[in-house]
Design an enzyme around this catalytic site. Structure first.
Site, PDB file in Angstrom:
ATOM      1  CD  GLU A  77      -2.875  -1.080   2.397  1.00  0.00           C
ATOM      2  OE1 GLU A  77      -4.077  -0.995   2.153  1.00  0.00           O
ATOM      3  OE2 GLU A  77      -2.388  -1.133   3.550  1.00  0.00           O
TER       4      GLU A  77
HETATM    5  C1  ACM Z   1      -1.883  -5.318   4.200  1.00  0.00           C
HETATM    6  O1  ACM Z   1      -2.961  -5.748   4.658  1.00  0.00           O
HETATM    7  N1  ACM Z   1      -1.792  -4.059   3.790  1.00  0.00           N
HETATM    8  C2  ACM Z   1      -0.732  -6.162   4.087  1.00  0.00           C
END
Ligand code: ACM
Length: 685
Positions: A317
């Site tokens: 992310e």
């Molecule tokens: C995640 O859940 N961003 C690894």
């Protein structure tokens, strides 16, 4: 009701396992790879003795001590377990040779456990197998009117996957080490062998760095583990056959890093670990040398602290806004012909991998790290879907699966249980490619957990995921799973886990009274909202200092009462309303629910924390009343007046909506009873 359903479950467990394989394994989780039932039973009484032979190391003495403590606790027998003649010991543990001093992915974890009416012999090639076999022995103990016993059997057991992990996030909410330790005890009980410790994120940096001390000094609000504490914790894990893989999430999820070291960030700062401010999503600057120098120093220090061969760098992310907004970074990308942010992250990962490797570690990253340039040594952890696991394996990467095993999403145990690492694209891999799938990890993200309720979010559901990784692929029977998971849930409390006991304690605190029977009953038919609903509906509340002390934080992720009620209703309908016993169980349950709201009203109305439960309590009572009417029709064999069933739709639909971040879980079975009134043979009034 519970007892009846339980006996139905036991019948199905026995038919699935005893008849098919003739094995009384109804208490085991995970189920062993092979079990053969024998005649007889091994009695556990005051004469019980224990002997260790063969290879010896202190870890085995510690395991023996833990085992005997559990045995004493479970049986109440004052044991004098030392055996003069080891060959005659009630339980003889034989270990062939040592395992590697730092536990490795490749270590042999197999064991054989032979239980006869005379004694039990546990054979293992390494201490790891002995640890697992002792847990199996403990799970097999049954209580009878004259004492304790284990059914005779031969077990030949080994894990399906070598990487069977649990991720615990200690950044979003700090989890103290005593709580971490009892969760390691739980992991040992279900033969999980990797703790993935998510030690840094935006909300907090949780490890002491001596070389870069502003990390914890400015990034943790004082909530971090010292290096001495970590060393002690790692020994505790090693004693239980558990590797600890640290994760330091970069280049995103890194606000806590740049509070003290803004010079490695991509934006101007200043930064805070300020818990309510989510406008800042800083990322590290991959275009300047000092970032790599910093990481070299940091990773070098952490590589010395954490002995495991694997080192997780996160990589998930990455919000590229700071890269887009920084002219220097944009200029760097132009001059180095880096086309986009994914390529920039790939450039960062390639340099990071060299640093990790230089310090003797193998890099692990979330599936966003997958990129044609990624070195093949990197292990990829799939969280966004199962496809990336198979894709990575096809491309030559080793992988672990976490998609489908996020415990924070509050899914049912059955839903987690149904996720199979080798399904879909992975089922079509070659044998060589399949070997690259190392296993998986359940994940406990900490936005909505505290030291108080963490156990109830992890256990016993993590046991079901542990079984998926340990047991053969064809172990999929859901009623058997639930029956064994409930047994496991009880046994885990003996280890000091608080997933059951915390519930009543929370209710008492919320209500300020000891008399929580009705509140308990209400809490037992609701579940927290699923997936990311809670985060989406109240984003301002999602921060590490939010007191998680509402009903939604106390109730179990899955309502066993509702699940059992639903099965009972299904049986009743399937039996064409002729099962009188089922009808009377349904009736008494509905009557209890109907009477709850009037009983609860004064308590709920006068409590700041519980006022929000009134609508759900009212819905439950109203629904139960409708369910009772439906049952009357069904038992009398009469049809309701035209339009009666459809006139309940408003209440039913309204009761399906989340209230106080809770879902009422008995709506569907009651709706089925209502619908069934139109499907019977009876007369219309
Ligand atoms: C995640 O859940 N961003 C690894």
């Amino acid at each position: 009701m519970k007892r009846l359903i339980l006996s139905l479950f036991l019948c199905s467990v026995l038919s699935a396992f005893s008849l098919a394989q003739r094995v009384p394994t109804s208490h085991l989780m995970p189920l062993p790879s092979s079990v053969v039932a024998r005649d007889g039973r091994l009695v556990v009484n005051q004469q019980f003795t224990f002997a260790l032979t063969g290879y010896h190391e202190p870890r085995l003495d510690h395991a023996r001590q833990r085992f005997l403590n559990q045995l004493r606790l479970r049986t109440g027998i004052p044991l004098h377990p030392d055996s003069k003649d080891s060959a005659k010991a009630t339980l003889l543990v034989k270990v062939e040779h040592g395992s590697s001093p730092v536990q490795r992915l490749e270590d042999d974890e197999s064991y054989k456990l032979e239980i006869t009416s005379e004694h039990a012999v546990l054979n293992a090639s390494t201490p790891l197998g002995a640890l697992h076999g002792l847990q199996t022995f403990l799970q097999l103990i049954e209580v009878g009117p004259d004492g304790f016993f284990l059914p005779a059997m031969s077990i030949n057991d080994q894990p399906r996957f070598p990487w069977r992990g649990l991720l615990i996030d200690v950044s979003r909410h700090f989890i103290p080490l005593d709580v971490m330790k009892r969760n390691l005890d739980g992991m040992e009980a279900v033969k999980m062998n990797v703790l993935h410790w998510h030690l840094s994120d935006n909300e907090g940096f949780r490890v002491e760095s001596k070389r870069l001390p502003k990390l914890q000094e400015m990034g943790s609000e004082g909530l971090f583990y010292t290096q001495a504490e970590i060393k002690d914790f790692l020994e505790y894990a090693h004693d239980r056959g558990i590797r600890v893989v640290p994760e330091f999430d970069i280049p995103g999820h890194s606000r806590s890093w740049v509070v003290g070291y803004p010079e490695i960030a991509s934006g101007p700062g200043p930064y805070r670990v300020e818990r309510t401010d989510y406008s800042q999503d800083p990322i590290l600057d991959p275009t300047q040398e000092r970032t790599y120098k910093f990481l070299d120093t940091f990773i070098g220090e952490m590589a010395g602290l954490f002995p495991d061969a694997y080192f997780h760098i996160g990589g998930d992310e990455v919000d590229g806004k700071q890269w887009d907004a920084n002219p220097k970074i944009q200029e760097y990308m132009r001059t180095h012909t880096i086309k986009n942010n994914a390529d920039l992250q790939s450039y960062f990962n390639a340099r990071l991998q060299k640093i990790v490797e230089k310090h003797g570690k193998i890099m692990v990253g979330w599936d966003e790290v997958l990129h044609p340039e990624l070195p093949k040594s990197v292990v990829v952890q799939s969280w966004r879907g199962q496809k990336s696991l198979a894709a990575a394996a096809k491309d030559g990467y080793r992988g672990i699966l976490s998609y489908g095993y996020y415990l924070d999403l509050m899914w049912t145990a059955a839903r987690h249980y149904a996720i199979e690492p080798m399904s879909d694209d992975a089922a079509n891999l070659t044998e060589e490619e399949k070997k690259r799938i190392l296993g998986g990890e359940a994940c406990m993200w900490a936005e909505f957990i505290t030291p108080e309720n963490i156990d109830s979010r992890i256990w016993p559901r993590a046991g079901v995921v542990a079984e998926r990784f340990w047991s053969p692929q064809n172990v999929t029977d859901v009623p058997s799973m639930y029956s064994r998971m409930n047994d496991l849930g009880r046994q885990l409390e003996y280890l000091g886990l608080t997933h059951v006991s915390n519930y009543s304690a929370s209710l008492k605190r919320m209500s300020g009274t000891d008399d929580v029977a009705e509140l308990r009953a209400l809490g037992e038919v609701v579940e927290p909202v699923k997936d990311y609903t809670r985060m989406d509906t109240a984003p301002a509340l999602v921060n590490a200092s939010t007191p998680l002390n509402r009903m939604v934080d106390a109730v179990e992720p899955e309502s066993e009462e509702a699940r059992e009620f639903s099965l009972l209703v299904d049986e009743y309908i399937k039996g064409r309303f002729s099962d009188f016993r089922a009808a009377s169980q349904i009736r008494s349950q509905l009557e209890q629910w109907k009477s709850l709201d009037p009983q609860l009203e004064p308590t709920l109305e006068k409590s700041y924390l519980m006022k929000e439960l009134r609508p759900i309590s009212q819905n439950l009572s109203a629904l139960a009343a409708v369910g009772l009417q439906a049952l009357d029709y069904l038992q009398n064999g009469s049809r309701p007046a035209q339009g009666w069933a459809s006139s309940q739709a408003g209440l039913i639909n309204n009761s399906r909506k989340a209230n106080a971040d809770l879902m009422l879980m008995v709506v569907s079975p009651i709706e089925k009873l209502v619908a069934a009134t139109g499907n019977q043979q009876g007369s219309t009034p």
